[in-house]
Structures are given as structure tokens and as C-alpha cells.
Design a protein around this motif. Sequence first.
Motif, PDB file in Angstrom:
ATOM      1  N   SER A  13      11.824   3.148  -0.596  1.00 58.06           N
ATOM      2  CA  SER A  13      12.537   3.002  -1.868  1.00 58.06           C
ATOM      3  C   SER A  13      11.621   3.250  -3.062  1.00 58.06           C
ATOM      4  N   GLY A  14      12.060   4.108  -4.003  1.00 57.47           N
ATOM      5  CA  GLY A  14      11.326   4.334  -5.253  1.00 57.47           C
ATOM      6  C   GLY A  14      10.230   5.379  -5.090  1.00 57.47           C
ATOM      7  N   GLU A  15      10.422   6.539  -5.700  1.00 58.54           N
ATOM      8  CA  GLU A  15       9.453   7.637  -5.517  1.00 58.54           C
ATOM      9  C   GLU A  15       8.018   7.276  -5.879  1.00 58.54           C
ATOM     10  N   PRO A  16       7.767   6.562  -7.012  1.00 63.38           N
ATOM     11  CA  PRO A  16       6.355   6.281  -7.358  1.00 63.38           C
ATOM     12  C   PRO A  16       5.664   5.413  -6.306  1.00 63.38           C
ATOM     13  N   LEU A  17       6.442   4.734  -5.478  1.00 64.42           N
ATOM     14  CA  LEU A  17       5.851   3.780  -4.535  1.00 64.42           C
ATOM     15  C   LEU A  17       5.401   4.428  -3.231  1.00 64.42           C
ATOM     16  N   VAL A  18       5.639   5.738  -3.082  1.00 66.90           N
ATOM     17  CA  VAL A  18       5.039   6.458  -1.945  1.00 66.90           C
ATOM     18  C   VAL A  18       3.525   6.266  -1.998  1.00 66.90           C
ATOM     19  N   GLU A  19       2.997   6.274  -3.244  1.00 63.75           N
ATOM     20  CA  GLU A  19       1.557   6.095  -3.449  1.00 63.75           C
ATOM     21  C   GLU A  19       1.088   4.730  -2.933  1.00 63.75           C
ATOM     22  N   SER A  20       1.944   3.724  -3.082  1.00 56.85           N
ATOM     23  CA  SER A  20       1.581   2.375  -2.641  1.00 56.85           C
ATOM     24  C   SER A  20       1.357   2.354  -1.127  1.00 56.85           C
ATOM     25  N   MET A  21       2.261   3.009  -0.383  1.00 58.21           N
ATOM     26  CA  MET A  21       2.079   3.040   1.064  1.00 58.21           C
ATOM     27  C   MET A  21       0.840   3.863   1.435  1.00 58.21           C
ATOM     28  N   ARG A  22       0.688   5.002   0.766  1.00 55.69           N
ATOM     29  CA  ARG A  22      -0.440   5.881   1.092  1.00 55.69           C
ATOM     30  C   ARG A  22      -1.773   5.158   0.879  1.00 55.69           C
ATOM     31  N   ARG A  53       9.853  10.500   3.551  1.00 53.34           N
ATOM     32  CA  ARG A  53       9.931  10.847   4.974  1.00 53.34           C
ATOM     33  C   ARG A  53       8.582  11.364   5.474  1.00 53.34           C
ATOM     34  N   ASP A  54       7.943  12.217   4.648  1.00 54.69           N
ATOM     35  CA  ASP A  54       6.639  12.767   5.038  1.00 54.69           C
ATOM     36  C   ASP A  54       5.586  11.668   5.163  1.00 54.69           C
ATOM     37  N   GLU A  55       5.588  10.750   4.189  1.00 56.07           N
ATOM     38  CA  GLU A  55       4.581   9.677   4.204  1.00 56.07           C
ATOM     39  C   GLU A  55       4.801   8.741   5.403  1.00 56.07           C
ATOM     40  N   LEU A  56       6.059   8.388   5.658  1.00 55.10           N
ATOM     41  CA  LEU A  56       6.375   7.518   6.795  1.00 55.10           C
ATOM     42  C   LEU A  56       5.943   8.180   8.104  1.00 55.10           C
ATOM     43  N   GLN A  59       2.154   8.065   8.499  1.00 61.52           N
ATOM     44  CA  GLN A  59       1.590   6.749   8.838  1.00 61.52           C
ATOM     45  C   GLN A  59       1.962   6.305  10.261  1.00 61.52           C
ATOM     46  N   ILE A  60       3.100   6.764  10.768  1.00 60.34           N
ATOM     47  CA  ILE A  60       3.415   6.509  12.188  1.00 60.34           C
ATOM     48  C   ILE A  60       2.345   7.200  13.040  1.00 60.34           C
ATOM     49  N   GLU A  61       2.056   8.446  12.658  1.00 63.87           N
ATOM     50  CA  GLU A  61       1.049   9.243  13.363  1.00 63.87           C
ATOM     51  C   GLU A  61      -0.309   8.535  13.346  1.00 63.87           C
ATOM     52  N   ALA A  62      -0.603   7.861  12.227  1.00 63.88           N
ATOM     53  CA  ALA A  62      -1.901   7.178  12.059  1.00 63.88           C
ATOM     54  C   ALA A  62      -1.941   5.832  12.789  1.00 63.88           C
ATOM     55  N   GLY A  63      -0.801   5.412  13.371  1.00 61.18           N
ATOM     56  CA  GLY A  63      -0.805   4.181  14.169  1.00 61.18           C
ATOM     57  C   GLY A  63      -0.135   2.988  13.515  1.00 61.18           C
TER      58      GLY A  63
END
Length: 296
Positions: A13-22, A53-56, A59-63
Motif C-alpha cells: 500500500s502507498g507508492e512512496p512506501l516501496v522504499e520503506s520495504m526496500r 509487485r517487483d519489490e515483493l 524480497q521473496i527471492e532474498a528469503g
Amino acid sequence: MTTFIWSIDDAGSGEPLVESMRRTCAHFDTHGLASTWFTIPKPQGSPLSPAWRDELARQIEAGHDLQLHGLTHADCYEFGPPAWPATAIQPAMQPTFDERRAELMPRYTVEKLQARIAEGMAIFQEELGVTPTAFRAPCGAISKPLFTALHNLGLRYHSVMYISGSGYQHLPHNSGSLAQVWVDAIPHRPFVWYEGVIEAPILNEYTWRGAGARSAEFIDLARQDVARIAAESPIAVLLMHTHGIADDYTHAFRLIDAVVEAVAERGGRFATFAEVIRSGELAAAATVRGPDLPAV
Ligand SMILES: [Zn+2]
């Protein structure tokens, strides 16, 4: 030895927050720590954005681990009436529910809730190739039909009840005291609840918006909580939110570092929800039954 699960809510949720997960996953990676992201499959009723979708997927790939956080999270009443401590974060939550009661109460049938969860599971499968094994209702709002719906869909693990709400006492309308206060209303360890669904209670949150202004006190509270839960439960669930982390990355990462250190001092370790479910560790930890709490 206690296993700690680091869970972060509102991914998707929320485009700017992709950075938070990354950035947060990159920080967890420096500690060799895999985290669990409670992800909204259809945020505000819209499809997952390509950036999320790309970030998720990355991060699945990263474990790291993805689990299900409602369907749309369009309001705080998706799976039940308002619950503490969300009501202590947003004082308007209960009065707003009371005004909309006639409209909201018909949502809470097994059939309707099951359809919402099934839609979210299908999106996880199609978009990310993930089969969730745990569920967290948005804003902690639950009802008894939710547990029947989870059971019918084979989701046997849930995490929404809080052991402590001290992490929200810094908000202007609350007490301001960051003293360690734990509730007695629920067990401080995983417990068997409605329909045999296992509840893994949340210890506390230390990075809600504004926490950075009292960073040292929150770190102290987190250390106290880690020490106490290590003596009371074989599994502990920590909570953060994407937006709370993004409010002050410096505080969030200092807090993570301090908790990692405190867990190591107690001989503890970290794992994801998927891992403790797959291994049977979470089921084995649920040696007690939960109390009868939701009104609906
Ligand atoms: Zn949420």
C-alpha cells in the motif's frame, strides 16, 4: 530459547512506501535476518502496482516472507468491529464504527469473510506465487466468523492480539508514559483459539509515527520487553509498519540494531512466520487455550 519473528504491516500500500520495504529488508539483510511482511493483496480495492509487485518478488527471492493482511484494508473494519490498541491510536475509530454500525455489521458472516480471504489468497498465488499460511486482520479488527473462514480455507495461524500497547502512549491524546505495561487478558505465548486457529500474539511496536522523537526511551522499552518475553514464551512477534519506519528511518534502524543485540544476549534467534509454521515450532508453542473475547 525464544524465537523472535519480525513482522511488518501494510506492504503493498502507498507508492512512496516501496522504499520503506526496500531499505528495511536491506537493513535486515546486514544482520542475516529474514522478516515477515503482512501484505495487502488489493490495496484500497486496486491491483498491486508494478513497483510493489517487483519489490515483493525481489524480497521473496532474498528469503523474506509474505503473509496475508486482509484484502483491501480500505477501512479499519474489514473483518470485525474496532479493537484495542487501534482505538488508542485513532480515537475516532469506535465512534465512526458506531455511526456506520448498520452498514458494517452485515459484513461479518463466514461466507462474506471467507470470500474476501479467498480472493486475497488467489491474488497472492497469481501475482507472487505465494501460498500464505498466516493471516493478520487489518487494525486488529476481528470477529468469530473470521476464524471459521480461516479454518475453512486451511489458514491455521493468526497474529493480531497485543501483549502490550505501550508503544502508542507517546501519541498526544495518550498518557505519554513509556513504562512497560502488559495486558493480562490474553496469554503471553501462542495459544489455541477459535476453530483451532493458533494465535501468535504481538509483543509491542516501537516505531509508530513520532516514536523517533523519544528514540532512546523506545529502545529501552524494547530491551525490557525482549528480556521479559524471553522468560515467558518460546515465540515472540515484534511489529512495525511500513509508514512508521519511513517516518524516521534512523530511529527504526537503531531500534532494529538494539533488538538484535538484546535477542542475542538472551540466546534467542529470528525466524519468519513461514519457517515456524513449516517446522511445527509455532504449533508446539501453543500449549494453552485463549479466552473468549470478541463480542461478535
Ligand atoms: Zn494494517
